[in-house]
Design a protein around this motif. Structure first.
Motif, PDB file in Angstrom:
ATOM      1  N   UNK A  11       0.836  -1.214   0.000  1.00 42.95           N
ATOM      2  CA  UNK A  11       0.000   0.000   0.000  1.00 42.95           C
ATOM      3  C   UNK A  11       0.864   1.255   0.000  1.00 42.95           C
ATOM      4  N   UNK A  12       1.926   1.248   0.791  1.00 39.79           N
ATOM      5  CA  UNK A  12       2.841   2.398   0.843  1.00 39.79           C
ATOM      6  C   UNK A  12       3.554   2.562  -0.499  1.00 39.79           C
ATOM      7  N   UNK A  13       3.983   1.475  -1.077  1.00 44.86           N
ATOM      8  CA  UNK A  13       4.650   1.517  -2.384  1.00 44.86           C
ATOM      9  C   UNK A  13       3.723   2.099  -3.450  1.00 44.86           C
ATOM     10  N   UNK A  14       2.492   1.629  -3.487  1.00 44.43           N
ATOM     11  CA  UNK A  14       1.529   2.093  -4.489  1.00 44.43           C
ATOM     12  C   UNK A  14       1.216   3.575  -4.304  1.00 44.43           C
ATOM     13  N   UNK A  15       0.825   3.941  -3.078  1.00 43.28           N
ATOM     14  CA  UNK A  15       0.379   5.322  -2.828  1.00 43.28           C
ATOM     15  C   UNK A  15       1.509   6.330  -2.915  1.00 43.28           C
ATOM     16  N   UNK A  16       2.670   5.964  -2.395  1.00 39.95           N
ATOM     17  CA  UNK A  16       3.755   6.943  -2.291  1.00 39.95           C
ATOM     18  C   UNK A  16       4.658   7.006  -3.517  1.00 39.95           C
ATOM     19  N   UNK A  17       4.749   5.918  -4.289  1.00 37.44           N
ATOM     20  CA  UNK A  17       5.694   5.912  -5.413  1.00 37.44           C
ATOM     21  C   UNK A  17       5.038   5.578  -6.753  1.00 37.44           C
ATOM     22  N   UNK A  18       4.394   4.428  -6.848  1.00 35.62           N
ATOM     23  CA  UNK A  18       3.942   3.968  -8.163  1.00 35.62           C
ATOM     24  C   UNK A  18       2.907   4.895  -8.797  1.00 35.62           C
ATOM     25  N   UNK A  19       1.886   5.281  -8.039  1.00 34.16           N
ATOM     26  CA  UNK A  19       0.873   6.183  -8.618  1.00 34.16           C
ATOM     27  C   UNK A  19       1.475   7.549  -8.998  1.00 34.16           C
ATOM     28  N   UNK A  52       5.488  13.874  -5.576  1.00 37.29           N
ATOM     29  CA  UNK A  52       5.195  13.027  -4.426  1.00 37.29           C
ATOM     30  C   UNK A  52       6.457  12.802  -3.617  1.00 37.29           C
ATOM     31  N   UNK A  53       6.270  12.319  -2.426  1.00 37.67           N
ATOM     32  CA  UNK A  53       7.402  11.987  -1.557  1.00 37.67           C
ATOM     33  C   UNK A  53       7.201  10.587  -1.003  1.00 37.67           C
ATOM     34  N   UNK A  54       8.311   9.942  -0.713  1.00 42.26           N
ATOM     35  CA  UNK A  54       8.250   8.618  -0.097  1.00 42.26           C
ATOM     36  C   UNK A  54       9.396   8.479   0.886  1.00 42.26           C
ATOM     37  N   UNK A  55       9.304   7.446   1.710  1.00 40.82           N
ATOM     38  CA  UNK A  55      10.350   7.154   2.682  1.00 40.82           C
ATOM     39  C   UNK A  55      10.855   5.738   2.444  1.00 40.82           C
ATOM     40  N   UNK A  56      12.151   5.593   2.527  1.00 44.19           N
ATOM     41  CA  UNK A  56      12.783   4.278   2.440  1.00 44.19           C
ATOM     42  C   UNK A  56      12.943   3.732   3.854  1.00 44.19           C
ATOM     43  N   UNK A  57      12.988   2.417   3.987  1.00 42.34           N
ATOM     44  CA  UNK A  57      13.308   1.850   5.288  1.00 42.34           C
ATOM     45  C   UNK A  57      14.824   1.740   5.370  1.00 42.34           C
ATOM     46  N   UNK A  58      15.404   2.343   6.397  1.00 41.30           N
ATOM     47  CA  UNK A  58      16.852   2.308   6.616  1.00 41.30           C
ATOM     48  C   UNK A  58      17.159   1.128   7.536  1.00 41.30           C
ATOM     49  N   UNK A  59      17.697   0.067   6.976  1.00 46.62           N
ATOM     50  CA  UNK A  59      17.963  -1.159   7.733  1.00 46.62           C
ATOM     51  C   UNK A  59      19.063  -0.967   8.765  1.00 46.62           C
ATOM     52  N   UNK A  83       1.265  -9.035  -7.046  1.00 47.24           N
ATOM     53  CA  UNK A  83       0.127  -9.183  -6.130  1.00 47.24           C
ATOM     54  C   UNK A  83      -0.998  -8.293  -6.656  1.00 47.24           C
ATOM     55  N   UNK A  84      -2.258  -8.622  -6.411  1.00 42.50           N
ATOM     56  CA  UNK A  84      -3.355  -7.793  -6.923  1.00 42.50           C
ATOM     57  C   UNK A  84      -3.276  -6.313  -6.543  1.00 42.50           C
ATOM     58  N   UNK A  85      -2.611  -5.986  -5.460  1.00 45.66           N
ATOM     59  CA  UNK A  85      -2.473  -4.586  -5.051  1.00 45.66           C
ATOM     60  C   UNK A  85      -1.543  -3.806  -5.975  1.00 45.66           C
ATOM     61  N   UNK A  86      -0.490  -4.450  -6.439  1.00 45.69           N
ATOM     62  CA  UNK A  86       0.538  -3.757  -7.217  1.00 45.69           C
ATOM     63  C   UNK A  86       0.485  -4.037  -8.723  1.00 45.69           C
ATOM     64  N   UNK A  87       0.007  -5.198  -9.114  1.00 43.97           N
ATOM     65  CA  UNK A  87       0.017  -5.569 -10.538  1.00 43.97           C
ATOM     66  C   UNK A  87      -0.606  -4.524 -11.466  1.00 43.97           C
ATOM     67  N   UNK A  88      -1.732  -3.908 -11.095  1.00 45.85           N
ATOM     68  CA  UNK A  88      -2.317  -2.923 -12.022  1.00 45.85           C
ATOM     69  C   UNK A  88      -1.421  -1.712 -12.296  1.00 45.85           C
ATOM     70  N   UNK A  89      -0.417  -1.486 -11.451  1.00 47.95           N
ATOM     71  CA  UNK A  89       0.460  -0.333 -11.641  1.00 47.95           C
ATOM     72  C   UNK A  89       1.808  -0.706 -12.262  1.00 47.95           C
ATOM     73  N   UNK A  90       1.971  -1.965 -12.598  1.00 38.42           N
ATOM     74  CA  UNK A  90       3.187  -2.414 -13.274  1.00 38.42           C
ATOM     75  C   UNK A  90       2.903  -2.468 -14.769  1.00 38.42           C
ATOM     76  N   UNK A  91       3.692  -1.750 -15.536  1.00 36.81           N
ATOM     77  CA  UNK A  91       3.512  -1.739 -16.982  1.00 36.81           C
ATOM     78  C   UNK A  91       4.170  -2.932 -17.655  1.00 36.81           C
TER      79      UNK A  91
END
Length: 191
Positions: free
Chosen positions: A75-83, A91-98, A124-132
């Motif tokens: 959900x974070x990937x879709x909303x913050x980056x892919x769309x 837009x802005x996003x945050x990476x997880x710093x391990x 996954x059904x959440x992300x597939x529609x945003x993958x070209x």
């Protein structure tokens, strides 16, 4: 598909066909060579950027058994980056710093002709529609797992138990439930 040049041609054709920024998703089992392929693809394409899938993993949930790779923060990937990337809006996003164990400060969504993201559980059904273009790293689960274990050992990390008790079973469950290989546009051998 058998080589990088062919994949570059497919991505270039898809970008031309769409006439807008294009998202290429690279997925496969852990240890299948997703990151290596993503780096090679970005290096071979003009105006392409890579987004590391590990930046979108929940550090606790990714170490738990789940049938859908629950540790992937789709959900974070879709909303913050892919769309925003596909829609060409700021837009802005945050990476997880391990290393620090927390999300980084927000940064702008990159601008480019092509965004390549490599991630387990991506198809996954959440992300597939945003993958070209969905690219599956074609290698069997056992071999991929052994490669992942060896890579982690080489990096000084002992994740053997997590690989065999969590990640490999998660891969099996995800494969049975979502059939990522079958939904891929391209099968790319990474043997």
């Amino acid at each position: 598909m058998s080589n990088l040049d062919e994949l570059v041609q497919v991505v270039t054709a898809r970008r031309r066909e769409l006439g807008r920024p294009t998202v290429v998703g690279i997925s496969g089992f852990g240890g299948s060579g997703k990151s290596t392929l993503a780096r090679r693809l970005v290096a071979a394409l003009p105006d392409a950027v890579r987004l590391r899938g590990d930046d979108f993993l929940d550090p606790v949930r990714v170490h738990r058994r789940s049938a859908d790779w629950d540790g992937v923060e789709r959900d974070r990937l879709v909303a913050d980056v892919l769309r925003p990337f596909r829609d060409e809006v700021a837009g802005e996003f945050q990476r997880y710093d391990w290393d620090r164990g927390r999300l980084t400060e927000p940064e702008p969504v990159p601008r480019a002709d092509v965004l390549v993201i490599d991630l387990v559980g991506l198809f996954h059904p959440t992300t597939l529609p945003l993958l070209d273009l969905a690219v599956w790293c074609e290698i069997d689960l056992w071999t991929a797992t052994q490669r992942g274990i060896a890579r982690d050992r080489d990096d000084g990390n002992d994740h053997d138990r997590v690989w065999t008790e969590v990640w490999e079973p998660n891969e099996r469950d995800f494969d049975e439930r979502f059939a990522p290989r079958e939904v891929a546009d391209v099968l790319f051998p990474t043997r």
